[in-house]
Each structure stands twice: as structure tokens, then as C-alpha cells.
Design a protein around this motif. Structure first.
Motif, PDB file in Angstrom:
ATOM      1  N   PHE A  80      -6.835   4.170  -4.996  1.00  0.00           N
ATOM      2  CA  PHE A  80      -7.319   3.874  -6.347  1.00  0.00           C
ATOM      3  C   PHE A  80      -8.805   3.537  -6.297  1.00  0.00           C
ATOM      4  O   PHE A  80      -9.297   2.996  -5.306  1.00  0.00           O
ATOM      5  CB  PHE A  80      -6.573   2.680  -6.947  1.00  0.00           C
ATOM      6  N   SER A  81      -9.487   3.819  -7.395  1.00  0.00           N
ATOM      7  CA  SER A  81     -10.890   3.443  -7.558  1.00  0.00           C
ATOM      8  C   SER A  81     -10.985   2.454  -8.710  1.00  0.00           C
ATOM      9  O   SER A  81     -10.333   2.630  -9.741  1.00  0.00           O
ATOM     10  CB  SER A  81     -11.746   4.663  -7.897  1.00  0.00           C
ATOM     11  N   ARG A  82     -11.812   1.450  -8.529  1.00  0.00           N
ATOM     12  CA  ARG A  82     -11.990   0.463  -9.597  1.00  0.00           C
ATOM     13  C   ARG A  82     -12.922   1.026 -10.660  1.00  0.00           C
ATOM     14  O   ARG A  82     -13.912   1.680 -10.359  1.00  0.00           O
ATOM     15  CB  ARG A  82     -12.552  -0.842  -9.041  1.00  0.00           C
ATOM     16  N   THR A  83     -12.563   0.775 -11.884  1.00  0.00           N
ATOM     17  CA  THR A  83     -13.388   1.177 -13.013  1.00  0.00           C
ATOM     18  C   THR A  83     -13.731  -0.083 -13.803  1.00  0.00           C
ATOM     19  O   THR A  83     -13.465  -1.187 -13.335  1.00  0.00           O
ATOM     20  CB  THR A  83     -12.655   2.249 -13.856  1.00  0.00           C
TER      21      THR A  83
ATOM     22  N   LEU B 155      -4.671  -1.699  -3.666  1.00  0.00           N
ATOM     23  CA  LEU B 155      -4.897  -0.527  -4.513  1.00  0.00           C
ATOM     24  C   LEU B 155      -6.002   0.361  -3.957  1.00  0.00           C
ATOM     25  O   LEU B 155      -5.878   1.592  -3.967  1.00  0.00           O
ATOM     26  CB  LEU B 155      -5.200  -0.954  -5.945  1.00  0.00           C
ATOM     27  N   GLU B 156      -7.056  -0.246  -3.436  1.00  0.00           N
ATOM     28  CA  GLU B 156      -8.133   0.552  -2.845  1.00  0.00           C
ATOM     29  C   GLU B 156      -7.638   1.305  -1.614  1.00  0.00           C
ATOM     30  O   GLU B 156      -7.952   2.488  -1.436  1.00  0.00           O
ATOM     31  CB  GLU B 156      -9.330  -0.338  -2.528  1.00  0.00           C
ATOM     32  N   LYS B 157      -6.835   0.644  -0.773  1.00  0.00           N
ATOM     33  CA  LYS B 157      -6.264   1.322   0.401  1.00  0.00           C
ATOM     34  C   LYS B 157      -5.335   2.455  -0.006  1.00  0.00           C
ATOM     35  O   LYS B 157      -5.187   3.436   0.712  1.00  0.00           O
ATOM     36  CB  LYS B 157      -5.492   0.329   1.274  1.00  0.00           C
TER      37      LYS B 157
ATOM     38  N   GLN C 276      -5.965  -6.076  -5.212  1.00  0.00           N
ATOM     39  CA  GLN C 276      -7.079  -5.153  -5.401  1.00  0.00           C
ATOM     40  C   GLN C 276      -7.369  -4.381  -4.108  1.00  0.00           C
ATOM     41  O   GLN C 276      -7.599  -3.170  -4.138  1.00  0.00           O
ATOM     42  CB  GLN C 276      -8.310  -5.916  -5.888  1.00  0.00           C
ATOM     43  N   LYS C 277      -7.296  -5.066  -2.978  1.00  0.00           N
ATOM     44  CA  LYS C 277      -7.495  -4.389  -1.681  1.00  0.00           C
ATOM     45  C   LYS C 277      -6.377  -3.383  -1.425  1.00  0.00           C
ATOM     46  O   LYS C 277      -6.616  -2.289  -0.902  1.00  0.00           O
ATOM     47  CB  LYS C 277      -7.566  -5.416  -0.555  1.00  0.00           C
TER      48      LYS C 277
ATOM     49  N   THR D 172       0.840  -1.204   0.000  1.00  0.00           N
ATOM     50  CA  THR D 172       0.000   0.000   0.000  1.00  0.00           C
ATOM     51  C   THR D 172       0.868   1.244   0.000  1.00  0.00           C
ATOM     52  O   THR D 172       0.640   2.176  -0.783  1.00  0.00           O
ATOM     53  CB  THR D 172      -0.935   0.002   1.228  1.00  0.00           C
TER      54      THR D 172
ATOM     55  N   TYR E 127      -7.812  -0.181 -12.177  1.00  0.00           N
ATOM     56  CA  TYR E 127      -7.886   0.791 -11.103  1.00  0.00           C
ATOM     57  C   TYR E 127      -7.282   2.112 -11.543  1.00  0.00           C
ATOM     58  O   TYR E 127      -6.341   2.141 -12.334  1.00  0.00           O
ATOM     59  CB  TYR E 127      -7.146   0.272  -9.858  1.00  0.00           C
TER      60      TYR E 127
END
Length: 166
Positions: free
Chosen positions: A145-148, A140-142, A137-138, A106, A161
Motif C-alpha cells: 500500500f502507498s499512503r495518500t 500496510l506499506e510492507k 501503517q508499517k 502483512t 492507504y
């Protein structure tokens, strides 16, 4: 040797010529490469040589991640122009298994986003993962980043992301 990021926990910097074994050994662990496309040991050696050449071409490339306290090799990361969308910059990372679950991925992702924003004038920062790589994926969110929508390539579909440049 160019340093991309340094804090009390880790250093992200260019590899030196004598560190090829660190880079190549990282990819020998099947768990580490589980979600990566298959490459032979020779291909990883070629990738390392290309990384050294990339340092002469600009701010992007593949970099080593090292423990700030004892200089232990943690893994590698990259920042590069995104091949799938003009104007976007892609980040990625691969960590040695012993460094999983410690928050390093992260923090490396956040550091790479800052680096990309400082070294580009426009465009968003993106990252892609295998659809089954929930751990990354977790991370990147932390890291903000936002998933598209998924990225669809001819040979694969990837989780996509983005960090939008404000």
C-alpha cells in the motif's frame, strides 16, 4: 464454508455460527482494540450476526483467520465496499495479541488485496488506520500500500492507504 485464502501458515474463511465467542473474545483485549472505535460486547455480537448474513449477499464481509497447522484462532479480517469513496474496496484486520510481530498481518493484507482484485472489476483497494497506529501503517506499506492524503471524516482523521488497480 467459503475459503478466501489458504496457505501453509493460515486460512482466511467464513465464520461458522458456533464461532461467535472467538470473534467477540478477540475484542475484549484493550490492547487489541486500542485504535478501534469503542463498541460494547453486545455490539460485537451484533456485528458477528451481521457478518453471517453478509455471506449470503456476495463475496465481501468479515472473515476468520485460523492457523493452518492447528486451527487456532488468529483474528478476523474484512473486505467490503469502502463507505467513504465509491468504487473503492476496503480491507482491514484485527489479530490476537499473541500473533503480533510474526508477519501475519502483512500476509493477510496481501491475501485480501488479491481477493478483492479477483472479486471486483474496477476500483482501488484501500485501508485506513488511526493516525497513531504506526504498527498497522508499517504493515500496510510492507503489503504494497502507498499512503495518500489523510482521510478526513466529521469525527476523525485517519491515515489513508491505497493499492491502485493497474
Amino acid at each position: 464454508m467459503h475459503i478466501v485464502h489458504q496457505d501453509q501458515h493460515f486460512i482466511i474463511r467464513q465464520f461458522s455460527v458456533d464461532e461467535q465467542h472467538l470473534f467477540c473474545d478477540l475484542f475484549e483485549d484493550e490492547e487489541v482494540t486500542r485504535y478501534l472505535p469503542y463498541r460494547s460486547p453486545e455490539q460485537y455480537a451484533e456485528m458477528f450476526d451481521a457478518a453471517l448474513q453478509d455471506y449470503t449477499k456476495g463475496p465481501f464481509g468479515r472473515f476468520g483467520i485460523f492457523d493452518a497447522e492447528n486451527n487456532d484462532f488468529i483474528g478476523m479480517c474484512l473486505a467490503r465496499k469502502f463507505a467513504d469513496a465509491e468504487g473503492q474496496t476496503e480491507i482491514g484486520y484485527t489479530l490476537s495479541k499473541k500473533y503480533w510481530g510474526k508477519g501475519i498481518a502483512t500476509e493477510v493484507s496481501r491475501a485480501l488485496v488479491r481477493y478483492c482484485l479477483l472479486n471486483t472489476e474496477s476500483g482501488d483497494i484501500v485501508a485506513v488506520t488511526d493516525l497513531d497506529n504506526i504498527g498497522s501503517q508499517k504493515v500496510l506499506e510492507k503489503a504494497g500500500f502507498s499512503r495518500t492524503d489523510n482521510l478526513k471524516r466529521t469525527d476523525a482523521e485517519l491515515a489513508y492507504y491505497i493499492v491502485e488497480r493497474k
